[in-house]
Design an enzyme around this catalytic site. Structure first.
Site, PDB file in Angstrom:
ATOM      1  CG  ASP A 206       5.502  -4.113 -40.601  1.00 18.59           C
ATOM      2  OD1 ASP A 206       5.321  -5.324 -40.566  1.00 18.59           O
ATOM      3  OD2 ASP A 206       6.597  -3.552 -40.445  1.00 18.59           O
TER       4      ASP A 206
ATOM      5  CD  GLU B 195      11.823   9.689  -8.771  1.00 20.97           C
ATOM      6  OE1 GLU B 195      10.949  10.383  -9.303  1.00 20.97           O
ATOM      7  OE2 GLU B 195      11.643   8.507  -8.420  1.00 20.97           O
TER       8      GLU B 195
END
Ligand code: ADE
Length: 246
Positions: free
Chosen positions: A169, A116
């Site tokens: 990119d 968690e």
């Protein structure tokens, strides 16, 4: 650059960081990825690294002490000042600008949670920032750390064989990348746009810029609100919009 990763699954991170561009960057000594397993720092007989949450509820929470000891070991393993980032869906969303910023650092420690999550007190006292790779939940921070290592590693000078690669990119200038083609020129799936085989480099640059602007406008208009387009770019985008009407 040196990246230390605190993780219960070191093989996973080392596996990802050992292949392709990032593996080569490590071989070339441009990047060093080191892992630290909090289980090695657990002091009880069961080598516990997690416990049930106070207040009840599902899942387990990672204990402070094994993580803290692993972080200390990572921090003191090299002298340069280091930033500690916790990979978490609650973090700030990762962008290419952030990747560029982190890639300029000498050192970075990435903390991966499982279950968690991690005891909040550790995050408050030991962690400088939380980074999310997107609005979805993974079962642990390792894949997110691998994503970040890849994005940072390929920007290290000498990691990509062609320096222009990173400059071209998607996101490098706030826009999406243009389409790419290779041989054969004519194929049953279609023909390569004429301009790319024309040898006219100015025309090719112009076409690519137009496609970049057009794609961003079609697919990610939100990105265009963040950039001030030059007169020439506005003209190219208008041309693209006219082209697709045809
Ligand atoms: N850990 C679990 N989910 C994550 C996410 N989306 N980004 C970063 N770390 C995570």
């Amino acid at each position: 650059m040196r990246i230390d990763v605190v993780t219960l699954f070191p093989e996973f991170v080392q596996g990802c960081a050992g292949i392709g561009v990032i593996g080569r960057a490590q071989e070339r000594g441009l990047l060093q990825v080191q892992t630290w397993n909090p289980r090695d720092y657990a002091t009880d007989n069961y080598r516990r690294v997690d416990e049930r949450p106070f207040g009840g509820g599902p899942g387990m929470v990672m204990l402070i002490d094994p993580l803290r000891a692993a972080l200390t070991a990572a921090r003191t393993a090299a002298p340069a000042p280091v930033r500690i980032a916790y990979m978490s869906p609650q973090g700030t969303r990762l962008t290419q600008d952030k990747v560029v910023e982190l890639a300029q650092r000498e050192r970075l420690i990435l903390l991966c949670g499982r279950y968690e999550g991690v005891d909040e007190r550790l995050l408050q006292h030991e962690v400088d920032e939380e980074i999310s790779i997107g609005d979805y939940v993974l079962s642990g921070g390792e894949l997110a750390a691998a994503v970040l290592i890849d994005a940072i590693g390929r920007l290290q000078e000498g990691a990509l064989n062609d320096v222009q690669s990173a400059q071209q990119d998607s996101f490098a200038d706030g826009l999406l990348d243009c389409p790419h083609y290779t041989r054969p020129e004519a194929h049953e799936l279609g023909k390569v746009p004429d301009v790319l085989t024309s040898g006219d480099h100015a025309a090719i640059r112009r076409w690519r810029r137009k496609q970049s602007l057009g794609r961003t406008w079609v697919r990610r208009p939100d990105l265009l609100t963040g950039v001030e387009l030059k007169v020439e770019d506005k003209k190219l985008l208008l041309e693209f919009q006219e082209d697709i009407k045809k």
